[in-house]
Design a protein around this motif. Structure first.
Motif, mmCIF file in Angstrom:
data_model
loop_
_atom_site.group_PDB
_atom_site.id
_atom_site.type_symbol
_atom_site.label_atom_id
_atom_site.label_comp_id
_atom_site.label_asym_id
_atom_site.label_seq_id
_atom_site.Cartn_x
_atom_site.Cartn_y
_atom_site.Cartn_z
ATOM 1 N N GLU A 26 79.626 -52.500 -43.145
ATOM 2 C CA GLU A 26 80.466 -52.205 -41.982
ATOM 3 C C GLU A 26 80.427 -50.727 -41.627
ATOM 4 O OE1 GLU A 26 84.398 -53.484 -42.796
ATOM 5 O OE2 GLU A 26 83.812 -55.571 -43.129
ATOM 6 N N LYS A 27 80.753 -50.439 -40.362
ATOM 7 C CA LYS A 27 80.894 -49.065 -39.893
ATOM 8 C C LYS A 27 82.374 -48.811 -39.635
ATOM 9 C CE LYS A 27 76.539 -48.886 -37.374
ATOM 10 N NZ LYS A 27 75.927 -48.732 -36.052
ATOM 11 N N HIS A 28 82.902 -47.756 -40.193
ATOM 12 C CA HIS A 28 84.272 -47.340 -39.903
ATOM 13 C C HIS A 28 84.201 -46.121 -38.984
ATOM 14 C CE1 HIS A 28 86.424 -49.956 -42.739
ATOM 15 N NE2 HIS A 28 85.280 -49.924 -43.397
ATOM 16 N N PHE A 29 84.474 -46.356 -37.706
ATOM 17 C CA PHE A 29 84.386 -45.299 -36.704
ATOM 18 C C PHE A 29 85.488 -44.273 -36.917
ATOM 19 C CE2 PHE A 29 82.293 -48.916 -34.729
ATOM 20 C CZ PHE A 29 81.148 -48.335 -34.223
ATOM 21 N N LEU A 35 81.461 -42.680 -21.679
ATOM 22 C CA LEU A 35 81.003 -42.176 -20.388
ATOM 23 C C LEU A 35 81.434 -43.147 -19.308
ATOM 24 C CD1 LEU A 35 79.304 -40.153 -18.760
ATOM 25 C CD2 LEU A 35 77.340 -41.627 -19.180
ATOM 26 N N GLY A 36 82.063 -42.595 -18.268
ATOM 27 C CA GLY A 36 82.514 -43.401 -17.140
ATOM 28 C C GLY A 36 82.248 -42.678 -15.833
ATOM 29 N N ILE A 37 82.796 -43.205 -14.779
ATOM 30 C CA ILE A 37 82.591 -42.637 -13.444
ATOM 31 C C ILE A 37 83.067 -41.184 -13.379
ATOM 32 C CG2 ILE A 37 83.318 -42.800 -11.030
ATOM 33 C CD1 ILE A 37 83.435 -45.817 -11.405
ATOM 34 N N GLU A 38 84.171 -40.878 -14.059
ATOM 35 C CA GLU A 38 84.742 -39.532 -13.998
ATOM 36 C C GLU A 38 84.266 -38.622 -15.128
ATOM 37 O OE1 GLU A 38 88.931 -39.482 -13.358
ATOM 38 O OE2 GLU A 38 88.854 -41.255 -12.097
ATOM 39 N N GLY A 39 83.250 -39.032 -15.858
ATOM 40 C CA GLY A 39 82.708 -38.189 -16.914
ATOM 41 C C GLY A 39 83.033 -38.705 -18.304
ATOM 42 N N LEU A 40 83.005 -37.791 -19.273
ATOM 43 C CA LEU A 40 83.217 -38.149 -20.671
ATOM 44 C C LEU A 40 84.699 -38.166 -21.015
ATOM 45 C CD1 LEU A 40 80.390 -36.035 -22.303
ATOM 46 C CD2 LEU A 40 80.404 -38.494 -21.954
ATOM 47 N N VAL A 41 85.095 -39.150 -21.818
ATOM 48 C CA VAL A 41 86.468 -39.319 -22.266
ATOM 49 C C VAL A 41 86.435 -39.617 -23.760
ATOM 50 C CG1 VAL A 41 88.558 -40.703 -22.017
ATOM 51 C CG2 VAL A 41 87.140 -40.275 -20.039
ATOM 52 N N THR A 42 87.372 -39.036 -24.511
ATOM 53 C CA THR A 42 87.467 -39.293 -25.945
ATOM 54 C C THR A 42 88.838 -39.902 -26.245
ATOM 55 O OG1 THR A 42 86.038 -37.399 -26.374
ATOM 56 C CG2 THR A 42 87.255 -38.270 -28.233
ATOM 57 N N PRO A 43 88.923 -41.243 -26.141
ATOM 58 C CA PRO A 43 90.207 -41.896 -26.429
ATOM 59 C C PRO A 43 90.440 -42.041 -27.927
ATOM 60 C CG PRO A 43 88.592 -43.525 -25.813
ATOM 61 C CD PRO A 43 87.928 -42.179 -25.683
ATOM 62 N N ASP A 44 91.636 -42.430 -28.278
ATOM 63 C CA ASP A 44 92.005 -42.605 -29.676
ATOM 64 C C ASP A 44 91.825 -44.077 -30.062
ATOM 65 O OD1 ASP A 44 92.931 -42.052 -32.177
ATOM 66 O OD2 ASP A 44 95.036 -42.067 -31.610
ATOM 67 N N PHE A 45 90.566 -44.568 -30.101
ATOM 68 C CA PHE A 45 90.269 -45.958 -30.411
ATOM 69 C C PHE A 45 89.966 -46.237 -31.879
ATOM 70 C CE2 PHE A 45 88.576 -47.496 -26.028
ATOM 71 C CZ PHE A 45 89.860 -47.487 -25.536
ATOM 72 N N PRO A 46 89.466 -45.261 -32.646
ATOM 73 C CA PRO A 46 89.051 -45.614 -34.009
ATOM 74 C C PRO A 46 90.160 -46.338 -34.762
ATOM 75 C CG PRO A 46 88.398 -43.386 -33.513
ATOM 76 C CD PRO A 46 89.265 -43.854 -32.365
ATOM 77 N N PRO A 57 91.105 -42.712 -17.568
ATOM 78 C CA PRO A 57 90.796 -41.336 -18.021
ATOM 79 C C PRO A 57 91.996 -40.398 -17.994
ATOM 80 C CG PRO A 57 89.150 -42.101 -16.453
ATOM 81 C CD PRO A 57 90.260 -43.110 -16.463
ATOM 82 N N ASP A 58 92.958 -40.642 -17.112
ATOM 83 C CA ASP A 58 94.138 -39.776 -17.020
ATOM 84 C C ASP A 58 94.985 -39.835 -18.297
ATOM 85 O OD1 ASP A 58 93.371 -38.999 -14.490
ATOM 86 O OD2 ASP A 58 94.565 -40.562 -13.509
ATOM 87 N N ASP A 59 94.887 -40.928 -19.037
ATOM 88 C CA ASP A 59 95.648 -41.059 -20.285
ATOM 89 C C ASP A 59 95.082 -40.201 -21.411
ATOM 90 O OD1 ASP A 59 97.262 -42.869 -19.010
ATOM 91 O OD2 ASP A 59 96.323 -44.641 -19.913
ATOM 92 N N TRP A 60 93.856 -39.738 -21.277
ATOM 93 C CA TRP A 60 93.176 -39.048 -22.385
ATOM 94 C C TRP A 60 92.731 -37.644 -22.017
ATOM 95 C CZ3 TRP A 60 94.218 -41.625 -26.535
ATOM 96 C CH2 TRP A 60 94.439 -42.982 -26.441
ATOM 97 N N ARG A 61 93.313 -37.038 -21.041
ATOM 98 C CA ARG A 61 92.963 -35.664 -20.680
ATOM 99 C C ARG A 61 94.099 -34.738 -20.967
ATOM 100 N NH1 ARG A 61 89.522 -36.738 -15.321
ATOM 101 N NH2 ARG A 61 87.893 -37.789 -16.431
#
Length: 61
Positions: A26-29, A35-46, A57-61
Motif C-alpha cells: 500500500e501507499k500512505h500518502f 491541478l485544476g482550471i484555476e491552477g495548483l491546489v494542495t488540499p488536506d486529503f491524505p 480552490p477557495d477552501d484551500w488558499r
C-alpha cells in the motif's frame, strides 16, 4: 449541466504531484497537489489522495 460546470464552486482536479510512504503493498500518502482550471491546489486529503477530485480552490488558499 453545462451551466453547473461554470457556476459550481467545486471543479474537477487531477492529482498532479504527490508524496507517499510505502507500507507493504500500500501507499500512505502524506502530500498531494492537484491541478485544476484555476491552477495548483494542495488540499488536506491524505492519507487518501484520489486521482480525480472535486475541489473548491477557495477552501484551500
Amino acid at each position: 449541466m453545462l451551466a453547473w460546470l461554470f457556476l459550481a464552486p467545486a471543479t474537477v482536479h487531477i492529482r498532479w504531484w504527490y508524496q507517499y510512504v510505502p507500507h507493504g503493498k500500500e501507499k500512505h500518502f502524506i502530500h498531494c497537489t492537484y491541478l485544476g482550471i484555476e491552477g495548483l491546489v494542495t488540499p488536506d486529503f491524505p492519507p487518501d489522495c484520489p486521482f480525480f477530485a472535486l475541489i473548491n480552490p477557495d477552501d484551500w488558499r
